[in-house]
Design a protein around this motif. Structure first.
Motif, short mmCIF file in Angstrom:
data_model
loop_
_atom_site.label_atom_id
_atom_site.label_comp_id
_atom_site.label_asym_id
_atom_site.label_seq_id
_atom_site.Cartn_x
_atom_site.Cartn_y
_atom_site.Cartn_z
N PHE A 253 10.28 -5.14 2.93
CA PHE A 253 9.72 -5.48 2.14
C PHE A 253 9.35 -3.66 0.94
O PHE A 253 9.34 -4.03 -0.34
CB PHE A 253 8.16 -6.09 2.28
N LEU A 254 9.56 -3.29 1.21
CA LEU A 254 9.71 -1.53 0.62
C LEU A 254 11.06 -1.34 -0.19
O LEU A 254 10.77 -1.39 -1.20
CB LEU A 254 10.02 -0.56 2.37
N ASN A 255 11.81 -2.20 0.96
CA ASN A 255 12.94 -2.17 0.03
C ASN A 255 13.32 -2.92 -2.20
O ASN A 255 13.31 -2.94 -2.97
CB ASN A 255 14.24 -2.74 0.34
N LEU A 256 12.59 -4.38 -1.79
CA LEU A 256 12.82 -5.58 -2.22
C LEU A 256 11.25 -4.75 -3.75
O LEU A 256 12.09 -5.00 -5.18
CB LEU A 256 12.01 -6.51 -1.70
N ILE A 257 10.64 -3.99 -2.92
CA ILE A 257 9.52 -3.70 -3.76
C ILE A 257 10.09 -2.83 -5.11
O ILE A 257 10.01 -2.61 -6.08
CB ILE A 257 7.50 -3.31 -3.41
N LYS A 258 10.73 -1.95 -4.30
CA LYS A 258 11.33 -0.84 -4.98
C LYS A 258 12.13 -1.08 -5.85
O LYS A 258 12.59 -0.72 -6.86
CB LYS A 258 11.78 0.20 -3.45
N ALA B 10 12.08 -3.19 -7.79
CA ALA B 10 11.82 -4.58 -9.12
C ALA B 10 10.65 -3.21 -9.41
O ALA B 10 10.73 -3.03 -10.55
CB ALA B 10 10.83 -5.30 -8.73
N SER B 11 10.03 -1.70 -8.69
CA SER B 11 9.42 -1.18 -9.60
C SER B 11 10.52 -0.64 -10.65
O SER B 11 9.99 0.23 -11.48
CB SER B 11 8.50 0.14 -8.72
N GLU B 12 11.82 0.24 -9.51
CA GLU B 12 12.43 0.61 -10.47
C GLU B 12 13.22 0.29 -11.93
O GLU B 12 13.71 0.90 -12.85
CB GLU B 12 13.60 1.05 -9.30
N VAL B 13 13.27 -1.39 -11.95
CA VAL B 13 13.57 -1.93 -13.31
C VAL B 13 11.43 -2.22 -14.41
O VAL B 13 12.23 -2.67 -15.02
CB VAL B 13 14.17 -3.03 -13.40
N GLN B 14 11.22 -1.37 -13.88
CA GLN B 14 9.84 -1.48 -14.87
C GLN B 14 9.20 -0.49 -15.58
O GLN B 14 9.18 0.32 -14.77
CB GLN B 14 8.99 -2.63 -13.57
N PRO B 15 8.52 -1.15 -16.72
CA PRO B 15 8.17 0.31 -17.18
C PRO B 15 6.70 0.82 -16.66
O PRO B 15 6.29 0.00 -15.40
CB PRO B 15 7.74 -0.01 -18.84
N ASN B 16 5.77 1.70 -17.88
CA ASN B 16 4.80 1.78 -17.05
C ASN B 16 4.18 0.62 -17.18
O ASN B 16 3.78 -0.28 -18.23
CB ASN B 16 3.72 2.47 -17.54
N ASN B 17 2.62 -0.18 -16.02
CA ASN B 17 1.69 -1.21 -15.95
C ASN B 17 2.67 -2.56 -16.15
O ASN B 17 2.89 -3.38 -16.35
CB ASN B 17 1.25 -1.39 -17.57
N GLY C 279 24.09 0.35 -3.40
CA GLY C 279 24.55 -0.80 -3.00
C GLY C 279 24.05 -1.00 -1.72
O GLY C 279 24.91 -2.38 -0.94
N LEU C 280 23.47 -0.47 -0.82
CA LEU C 280 22.86 -0.52 0.59
C LEU C 280 21.61 -1.51 0.46
O LEU C 280 21.81 -2.35 2.02
CB LEU C 280 23.58 0.67 1.32
N GLY C 281 20.74 -1.79 -0.10
CA GLY C 281 19.82 -1.63 0.03
C GLY C 281 19.21 -3.15 0.10
O GLY C 281 18.75 -3.47 1.30
N LEU C 282 20.14 -4.27 -0.47
CA LEU C 282 19.76 -5.29 -0.73
C LEU C 282 20.72 -5.96 0.60
O LEU C 282 20.51 -6.74 1.05
CB LEU C 282 20.84 -6.64 -1.76
N ARG D 200 0.58 -1.42 -0.01
CA ARG D 200 -0.45 -0.18 -0.01
C ARG D 200 0.45 1.20 0.14
O ARG D 200 0.92 1.78 -0.61
CB ARG D 200 -0.95 0.11 1.58
N SER D 201 1.80 1.46 0.69
CA SER D 201 2.71 2.18 0.99
C SER D 201 3.42 2.40 -0.24
O SER D 201 3.54 3.97 -0.94
CB SER D 201 3.76 1.79 2.17
N ALA D 202 3.53 1.42 -1.21
CA ALA D 202 4.21 1.73 -2.32
C ALA D 202 3.39 2.10 -3.95
O ALA D 202 4.19 2.76 -4.20
CB ALA D 202 5.08 0.10 -3.06
N GLN D 203 2.49 1.81 -3.40
CA GLN D 203 1.44 2.18 -4.33
C GLN D 203 1.06 3.55 -4.06
O GLN D 203 0.93 4.02 -5.53
CB GLN D 203 0.48 0.98 -4.29
N LEU D 204 1.73 3.73 -3.09
CA LEU D 204 1.37 5.58 -3.06
C LEU D 204 2.19 6.43 -3.05
O LEU D 204 2.07 7.52 -3.40
CB LEU D 204 1.18 6.01 -1.55
N GLY D 205 3.43 5.80 -3.96
CA GLY D 205 4.95 6.78 -4.26
C GLY D 205 5.23 5.47 -5.18
O GLY D 205 4.80 6.36 -7.10
#
Length: 354
Positions: free
Chosen positions: A242-247, A249-256, A315-318, A208-213
């Motif tokens: 989980f926020l870091n993993l979702i972030k 994954a989101s950063e390498v994805q296009p819209n949709n 290189g610190l997140g993971l 939910r937090s990720a979807q707002l940002g």
């Protein structure tokens, strides 16, 4: 006591296959059926090399096993079977005593051992990196503050052209200070405060937090096992994971783009150490995306500090994610290819509530 050798064969925990002199399968045990992704009945009377693919040339070595009746041990090769992705394995091939020209192949997937070894090395690397991070932050932040202040003083009364230079100095020092704050966050992580929790609540908070940002452009799919037991965990630190993993994954994805959040229970996933101690880690959580995948060059070191697949990554997140999961007596691993990247977390569960 009479030994039932059929039961002994069925009890071998490694995928095992017996071949005749023509490399035809004559027997396969249950783990072998699972590895080959086929029933014993369907693989019998087929050539083993039509069922598995190995990324190593074994022809000459295999001939020596049959000719000289000596065993062969092959380490760290990729083995694929019947539509499943190749996995790194150790392989043992040996003649079957008493059965002329027959051989037995034992396949030992390295996934679990690799994850445990990786977890230990990452935890040690993280500890070392924390010390370096604290030293760097302390030694660099004060001089940077002085540089910023000096640039701001110099900017007074300068022309617009010269102001561009001092503004650049201020902007760059602020960027470095921001990076150091991330380094300090990595070094100042508090000990976990575990409590019984529903892992789905934490995952949903992160989603939910990720979807707002940063994940507003992502289509999420949830595939949860509602029967999962509680886990002992620190909700805030697991939320960070989980926020870091979702972030990422989101950063390498296009819209949709798509991210799947999956949970399931794996009864057989247990850690057993040489001293006899250990614990079960049956709670499995996967964050799956269909992006370009992680480069093979850094795949094995992706959880090490200061290793990043992005040009602007720290290189610190993971590394932090891996440390948090390790502090929860869990494991995290990566499987990645273009169109399918899977970060998998394995955690213990609550066996008794106080």
């Amino acid at each position: 006591m009479k030994v039932d050798y059929e039961k002994v064969w069925m009890s071998i925990p490694l995928p095992s296959v017996v071949l005749n002199g023509d490399d035809i399968v004559v027997q396969v045990n249950p783990p072998g059926e699972g590895f080959l992704n086929a029933s014993s009945k369907s693989v019998k009377n087929k050539r083993i090399w039509d069922l598995i693919e190995i990324d190593a040339s074994l022809e000459d070595s295999y001939k020596k096993v049959k000719k000289f009746h000596s065993p062969l041990f092959i380490t760290d090769v990729k083995v694929g079977a019947n539509g499943r992705d190749p996995v790194r394995c150790n392989i043992q091939i040996a003649p079957v005593i008493g059965l002329e020209d027959s051989t037995i192949i034992l396949i030992a997937p390295r996934e679990i051992a690799g994850r445990i070894s990786q977890s230990k090395s990452v935890k040690a690397a993280a500890k070392s990196a924390i010390g370096m991070a604290e030293m760097l932050a302390h030694e660099i932040k004060n001089p940077l503050a002085g540089i910023t202040g000096a640039a701001q003083l110099l900017s007074m009364g300068l022309s617009a052209t010269d102001l561009e230079i001092t503004d650049l100095i201020v902007a760059e020092t602020k960027r470095i200070l921001s990076l150091l704050e991330q380094v300090e966050q990595f070094g100042n992580l508090k000990p976990i405060d575990p409590k019984p929790l529903n892992i789905h609540d934490v995952i949903d908070r992160a989603r939910r937090s990720a979807q707002l940002g940063f994940s507003a452009h992502i289509i999420f799919k949830e595939e949860y096992d509602p029967s999962l037991p509680l886990v002992y965990g620190d909700p805030d630190q697991l939320l960070q994971v989980f926020l870091n993993l979702i972030k990422n994954a989101s950063e390498v994805q296009p819209n949709n783009g798509n991210i799947k959040l999956r949970t399931f229970f794996e009864h057989s996933f247990k850690l057993r150490r040489a001293d006899g101690s250990g614990h079960s880690m049956p709670i499995q959580v996967e964050v799956i995306d269909n992006g370009p995948g992680v480069s093979e060059d850094i795949r094995d070191e992706i959880f090490d500090p200061f290793v990043s697949g992005r040009d602007n990554g720290t290189g610190l997140g993971l590394a932090l994610t891996s440390k948090i999961i390790s502090d929860h007596n869990g494991l995290i691993s990566l499987e990645s290819k273009p169109g399918n990247t899977v970060f998998r977390i394995s955690l213990p569960f609550v066996t008794k509530l106080n």
